[in-house]
Structure formats: C-alpha cells, structure tokens
Design a protein around this motif. Structure first.
Motif, mmCIF file in Angstrom:
data_model
loop_
_atom_site.group_PDB
_atom_site.id
_atom_site.type_symbol
_atom_site.label_atom_id
_atom_site.label_comp_id
_atom_site.label_asym_id
_atom_site.label_seq_id
_atom_site.Cartn_x
_atom_site.Cartn_y
_atom_site.Cartn_z
ATOM 1 N N SER A 112 0.815 -1.229 0.000
ATOM 2 C CA SER A 112 0.000 0.000 0.000
ATOM 3 C C SER A 112 0.841 1.270 0.000
ATOM 4 O O SER A 112 0.365 2.329 -0.406
ATOM 5 N N LYS A 113 2.074 1.187 0.450
ATOM 6 C CA LYS A 113 2.934 2.372 0.506
ATOM 7 C C LYS A 113 3.704 2.601 -0.794
ATOM 8 O O LYS A 113 4.405 3.589 -0.931
ATOM 9 N N GLY A 114 3.587 1.653 -1.726
ATOM 10 C CA GLY A 114 4.151 1.880 -3.057
ATOM 11 C C GLY A 114 5.340 1.031 -3.464
ATOM 12 O O GLY A 114 5.617 0.875 -4.652
ATOM 13 N N TYR A 115 6.073 0.470 -2.488
ATOM 14 C CA TYR A 115 7.296 -0.271 -2.822
ATOM 15 C C TYR A 115 7.449 -1.526 -1.964
ATOM 16 O O TYR A 115 6.982 -1.569 -0.818
ATOM 17 N N LEU A 116 8.140 -2.507 -2.529
ATOM 18 C CA LEU A 116 8.673 -3.622 -1.758
ATOM 19 C C LEU A 116 10.129 -3.271 -1.495
ATOM 20 O O LEU A 116 10.924 -3.120 -2.433
ATOM 21 N N LYS A 117 10.479 -3.126 -0.234
ATOM 22 C CA LYS A 117 11.864 -2.824 0.128
ATOM 23 C C LYS A 117 12.480 -4.084 0.728
ATOM 24 O O LYS A 117 11.870 -4.735 1.573
ATOM 25 N N ILE A 118 13.703 -4.403 0.269
ATOM 26 C CA ILE A 118 14.418 -5.583 0.767
ATOM 27 C C ILE A 118 15.744 -5.119 1.363
ATOM 28 O O ILE A 118 16.526 -4.436 0.688
ATOM 29 N N THR A 119 15.979 -5.465 2.629
ATOM 30 C CA THR A 119 17.245 -5.136 3.280
ATOM 31 C C THR A 119 17.874 -6.413 3.838
ATOM 32 O O THR A 119 17.209 -7.445 3.951
ATOM 33 N N SER A 162 20.043 -2.830 0.351
ATOM 34 C CA SER A 162 18.834 -2.019 0.489
ATOM 35 C C SER A 162 18.293 -1.767 -0.913
ATOM 36 O O SER A 162 18.771 -0.900 -1.636
ATOM 37 N N GLU A 163 17.314 -2.572 -1.311
ATOM 38 C CA GLU A 163 16.741 -2.505 -2.658
ATOM 39 C C GLU A 163 15.253 -2.179 -2.579
ATOM 40 O O GLU A 163 14.534 -2.735 -1.739
ATOM 41 N N SER A 164 14.796 -1.281 -3.448
ATOM 42 C CA SER A 164 13.377 -0.927 -3.506
ATOM 43 C C SER A 164 12.823 -1.278 -4.884
ATOM 44 O O SER A 164 13.416 -0.919 -5.903
ATOM 45 N N ILE A 165 11.684 -1.965 -4.893
ATOM 46 C CA ILE A 165 11.048 -2.398 -6.137
ATOM 47 C C ILE A 165 9.621 -1.852 -6.151
ATOM 48 O O ILE A 165 8.852 -2.101 -5.206
ATOM 49 N N SER A 166 9.271 -1.126 -7.187
ATOM 50 C CA SER A 166 7.932 -0.535 -7.282
ATOM 51 C C SER A 166 6.853 -1.614 -7.277
ATOM 52 O O SER A 166 7.020 -2.685 -7.879
ATOM 53 N N LYS A 167 5.749 -1.331 -6.602
ATOM 54 C CA LYS A 167 4.632 -2.276 -6.577
ATOM 55 C C LYS A 167 4.103 -2.562 -7.982
ATOM 56 O O LYS A 167 3.552 -3.629 -8.247
ATOM 57 N N ASN A 168 4.286 -1.610 -8.907
ATOM 58 C CA ASN A 168 3.817 -1.793 -10.282
ATOM 59 C C ASN A 168 4.629 -2.837 -11.044
ATOM 60 O O ASN A 168 4.261 -3.230 -12.153
ATOM 61 N N SER A 169 5.750 -3.280 -10.459
ATOM 62 C CA SER A 169 6.555 -4.333 -11.088
ATOM 63 C C SER A 169 5.918 -5.702 -10.901
ATOM 64 O O SER A 169 6.309 -6.662 -11.565
ATOM 65 N N SER A 198 6.940 -0.476 1.872
ATOM 66 C CA SER A 198 7.682 0.756 2.135
ATOM 67 C C SER A 198 7.258 1.884 1.195
ATOM 68 O O SER A 198 6.783 1.643 0.081
ATOM 69 N N SER A 199 7.493 3.112 1.633
ATOM 70 C CA SER A 199 7.171 4.283 0.822
ATOM 71 C C SER A 199 8.354 4.698 -0.071
ATOM 72 O O SER A 199 8.216 5.623 -0.859
ATOM 73 N N ASN A 200 9.477 4.056 0.099
ATOM 74 C CA ASN A 200 10.640 4.374 -0.771
ATOM 75 C C ASN A 200 11.572 3.171 -0.919
ATOM 76 O O ASN A 200 11.406 2.171 -0.268
#
Length: 200
Positions: A112-119, A162-169, A198-200
């Motif tokens: 819901s915040k826009g991104y999948l963040k992987i750390t 620290s990787e961010s992937i857009s939910k639209n992916s 995550s939001s970023n």
C-alpha cells in the motif's frame, strides 16, 4: 607358343575370378561385430535445450526449490516509520533457488505504501563477485514453475543490501513469495533478508 600363352593367361584369369567371387560370397555371409564405447554416447537431453514456459522469468520447479519456513526475524536496526515489515527469509547454503513458504506471502495490493523494500545481507561461499537475484515471484501450477516478477540483481559480497522495487513491477491479483536465486551457479548463498511494505 602364342596359343599356349593365351591358354595359360585365360586359365589364370579364370582362377583369379573364381577366387574373388568365393571370397566376396564368404564376406557377405560374415557379420561384423563392432564394440561400442558407451562413454562416447551423448545423452539426448544434454543436447536439446529444455524450453520453459516462462522463458527467462523461470526460477525453478516446485520439486527443485528449497523452501524457507523459518520464523520471521526482526532486524536489530530501528524500523523506519515509512515502512512495515512483511516477513524475513533466511538462506543457509543455498546452491540454486530459495523461496519463502506459504506463511510468507504478499500481494501487489499489500504494498500500500508503493514499494517492496528488501534489506539485509547475503554472501556467496565461492566468490564475493557471484551474482544473485532477489525479489518476489509467483507459482504457476499449470507449468509447475516459479516465475520471477519484480526483482533486483546484485553481488552476494556480504555488504548491506537495500533494494526498492515498485509495486507496479508485480502482477496484480497474485500471491507472491520472496526468493533468492544463485544465478552465478557457483558456491552457495547464505544470509538474511527483510521484506517491507515501504514508501521508498
């Protein structure tokens, strides 16, 4: 004298022809046995490439995957307010493909915040230059294949990830799992990843 020479020549010619025909007939009746070196036989499946339904997005088949059902580990670092932990996954000597179990899933809608963040961090036992892919995947039961969706590619050198992937992916209306794929095909991968909304 000429007559005798001609007769001798004809007689020799007849003997030669008879010998040739006898040897030819004998050879035709003989079967030759040739020993085959089995080590030289090539497996047909090694020659013809396997075609996967999902092509380059193919990660692995259900029976070949390793599943991570370990409890979620909460990171030591303070979690940013801009993100919420979905789950973690732990790799222990993964040679090919690790995917989270059914207790660790997410969907495009849950981001819901826009991104999948992987750390987290990952290391390869053979080389710090060995590449891995991490991200989300879904299972196609009709082809028995796990299919990569949104993902990142990086070296498993033990440094902080620290990787961010857009939910639209990610495909909509599909349950997704976390994955780690050892794409270098050398060594084994170990480490822990944390998956966030995550939001970023």
């Amino acid at each position: 004298m000429k007559k005798n020479r001609s007769q001798i020549f004809v007689a020799l010619l007849v003997v030669a022809m008879s010998t040739f025909l006898t040897v030819s007939a004998f050879a035709a009746d003989e079967k030759m046995v040739v020993e085959v070196d089995g080590s030289k036989i090539v497996n047909y499946s090694d020659v013809v490439p396997i075609n996967y339904v999902h092509g380059d997005d193919f990660l692995g088949r259900w029976e070949d995957a390793e599943f991570d059902n370990t409890p979620t580990i909460y990171p030591n670092a303070i979690q940013p307010q801009s993100s919420s932990l979905l789950f973690s996954m732990t790799a222990t000597n993964v040679q090919d493909f690790l995917v989270t179990g059914s207790n660790k899933e997410f969907s495009r809608g849950s981001l819901s915040k826009g991104y999948l963040k992987i750390t987290g961090n990952l290391t390869n036992s053979y080389s710090s230059d060995a590449f891995v892919r991490i991200g989300g995947c879904w299972y196609d039961s009709s082809s028995n294949e796990f299919v990569r969706d949104g993902y990142s590619e990086l070296t498993a050198d033990g440094s902080y990830i620290s990787e961010s992937i857009s939910k639209n992916s990610f495909v909509p209306d599909m349950m997704l799992r976390g994955f780690i794929k050892n794409i270098s095909g050398v060594g084994s991968v170990s480490g822990t990843l944390h998956f966030y909304n995550s939001s970023n």
